[in-house]
Design a protein around this motif. Structure first.
Motif, PDB file in Angstrom:
ATOM      1  N   GLN A   1     -18.350  14.482 -48.057  1.00 47.22           N
ATOM      2  CA  GLN A   1     -17.115  14.803 -48.774  1.00 47.22           C
ATOM      3  C   GLN A   1     -17.423  15.059 -50.247  1.00 47.22           C
ATOM      4  O   GLN A   1     -16.933  16.026 -50.843  1.00 47.22           O
ATOM      5  CB  GLN A   1     -16.118  13.653 -48.619  1.00 47.22           C
TER       6      GLN A   1
ATOM      7  N   SER B   1     -19.320  18.368 -50.651  1.00 42.12           N
ATOM      8  CA  SER B   1     -18.410  19.492 -50.459  1.00 42.12           C
ATOM      9  C   SER B   1     -17.582  19.755 -51.710  1.00 42.12           C
ATOM     10  O   SER B   1     -17.422  20.902 -52.136  1.00 42.12           O
ATOM     11  CB  SER B   1     -17.497  19.217 -49.263  1.00 42.12           C
ATOM     12  N   ALA B   2     -17.076  18.701 -52.328  1.00 38.87           N
ATOM     13  CA  ALA B   2     -16.256  18.859 -53.530  1.00 38.87           C
ATOM     14  C   ALA B   2     -17.070  19.459 -54.676  1.00 38.87           C
ATOM     15  O   ALA B   2     -16.596  20.352 -55.373  1.00 38.87           O
ATOM     16  CB  ALA B   2     -15.678  17.507 -53.949  1.00 38.87           C
TER      17      ALA B   2
ATOM     18  N   GLU C   1     -18.142  23.165 -53.852  1.00 43.85           N
ATOM     19  CA  GLU C   1     -16.994  24.075 -53.979  1.00 43.85           C
ATOM     20  C   GLU C   1     -16.849  24.565 -55.416  1.00 43.85           C
ATOM     21  O   GLU C   1     -16.602  25.749 -55.653  1.00 43.85           O
ATOM     22  CB  GLU C   1     -15.722  23.344 -53.532  1.00 43.85           C
TER      23      GLU C   1
ATOM     24  N   HIS D   1     -13.629   4.988 -52.095  1.00 46.35           N
ATOM     25  CA  HIS D   1     -12.712   6.046 -51.678  1.00 46.35           C
ATOM     26  C   HIS D   1     -11.541   5.982 -52.650  1.00 46.35           C
ATOM     27  O   HIS D   1     -11.154   4.899 -53.095  1.00 46.35           O
ATOM     28  CB  HIS D   1     -12.137   5.780 -50.280  1.00 46.35           C
TER      29      HIS D   1
ATOM     30  N   GLY E   1     -10.224  11.551 -52.632  1.00 45.24           N
ATOM     31  CA  GLY E   1     -11.428  11.702 -53.435  1.00 45.24           C
ATOM     32  C   GLY E   1     -12.303  10.483 -53.362  1.00 45.24           C
ATOM     33  O   GLY E   1     -12.195   9.676 -52.440  1.00 45.24           O
TER      34      GLY E   1
ATOM     35  N   ASP F   1     -10.392  15.838 -54.203  1.00 47.35           N
ATOM     36  CA  ASP F   1     -10.435  17.026 -53.349  1.00 47.35           C
ATOM     37  C   ASP F   1      -9.536  18.112 -53.932  1.00 47.35           C
ATOM     38  O   ASP F   1      -8.450  17.828 -54.445  1.00 47.35           O
ATOM     39  CB  ASP F   1     -10.000  16.684 -51.920  1.00 47.35           C
ATOM     40  N   SER F   2      -9.980  19.359 -53.844  1.00 51.07           N
ATOM     41  CA  SER F   2      -9.299  20.466 -54.526  1.00 51.07           C
ATOM     42  C   SER F   2      -7.847  20.645 -54.093  1.00 51.07           C
ATOM     43  O   SER F   2      -7.020  21.059 -54.901  1.00 51.07           O
ATOM     44  CB  SER F   2     -10.068  21.776 -54.336  1.00 51.07           C
ATOM     45  N   ASP F   3      -7.501  20.304 -52.859  1.00 48.64           N
ATOM     46  CA  ASP F   3      -6.105  20.464 -52.458  1.00 48.64           C
ATOM     47  C   ASP F   3      -5.210  19.360 -53.033  1.00 48.64           C
ATOM     48  O   ASP F   3      -4.003  19.368 -52.811  1.00 48.64           O
ATOM     49  CB  ASP F   3      -5.954  20.570 -50.931  1.00 48.64           C
ATOM     50  N   HIS F   4      -5.793  18.466 -53.839  1.00 51.53           N
ATOM     51  CA  HIS F   4      -5.010  17.425 -54.508  1.00 51.53           C
ATOM     52  C   HIS F   4      -5.123  17.519 -56.035  1.00 51.53           C
ATOM     53  O   HIS F   4      -4.725  16.590 -56.741  1.00 51.53           O
ATOM     54  CB  HIS F   4      -5.464  16.036 -54.038  1.00 51.53           C
ATOM     55  N   HIS F   5      -5.652  18.636 -56.534  1.00 53.26           N
ATOM     56  CA  HIS F   5      -5.738  18.834 -57.981  1.00 53.26           C
ATOM     57  C   HIS F   5      -4.345  19.046 -58.572  1.00 53.26           C
ATOM     58  O   HIS F   5      -3.402  19.401 -57.872  1.00 53.26           O
ATOM     59  CB  HIS F   5      -6.610  20.056 -58.309  1.00 53.26           C
TER      60      HIS F   5
END
Length: 183
Positions: free
Chosen positions: A23, A26-27, A30, A63, A72, A93-97
């Motif tokens: 994870q 990946s972050a 990206e 976590h 994240g 994680d980008s979908d939680h920025h």
């Protein structure tokens, strides 16, 4: 378990470290791909970079949860004797920025270590979002800028043949936050 606003820090169980590493990787990857495209060179960070921090004696791996969902993570290196701690890896994680979760997570980390005298961290030169976050949201100060003219001595000293897709891992800012306990 530690809470700050809507964010909870939960220690990563040793059995979860492989999934957590993936994870985290990946972050970070990206962000590199977004800046340099898919031909960005070697993976950043490498598995070895991540695993080496996991193996340090006084490492805390968390976590980051928001409303009970994973968003994240953070890896801290703790110098409990001097109370000089290092934020080695930190990601949302980008979908939680853009939801304030990074600031809330950082506040939770600070609250979990109230005796800390100094926090240190680093971020690549190209990561304007991170630079803004550490300077303007979290109160860090830039204490060093490593680049081809001022290389970090733990990296190769001759960076003259490195191209832009190689230099992203060698051009970075070091940040420090001295905690003011006089309040």
């Amino acid at each position: 378990m530690m809470h700050s606003k809507d964010v909870t820090l939960m220690p990563v169980h040793p059995d979860e470290r492989l999934a957590f590493r993936d994870q985290l990787k990946s972050a970070f990857t990206e962000a590199v791909v977004k800046e340099f495209g898919s031909q960005h060179g070697k993976p950043i960070p490498t598995n070895e970079d991540i695993w080496s921090t996991f193996q340090v004696k006084d490492t805390a791996i968390y976590h980051i949860f928001a409303d009970g969902k994973p968003v994240g993570g953070a890896v801290l290196l703790l110098d409990k004797k001097r109370q000089h701690h290092s934020l080695e890896w930190f990601f949302i994680d980008s979908d939680h920025h853009n939801q304030g979760l990074g600031v809330a997570a950082w506040q939770a980390i600070e609250a979990a270590y109230p005796a800390t005298k100094i926090w240190r961290t680093a971020t690549p030169y190209f990561e304007k979002r991170n630079i803004h976050f550490y300077l303007n949201k979290c109160g860090f100060k830039i204490v060093e800028f490593y680049n081809r003219y001022h290389p970090d001595t733990t990296f190769p000293t001759d960076l003259s043949n490195y191209g832009p897709t190689d230099l992203y891992e060698y051009e970075f800012f070091m940040f420090e936050k001295v905690m003011d306990r006089s309040e």
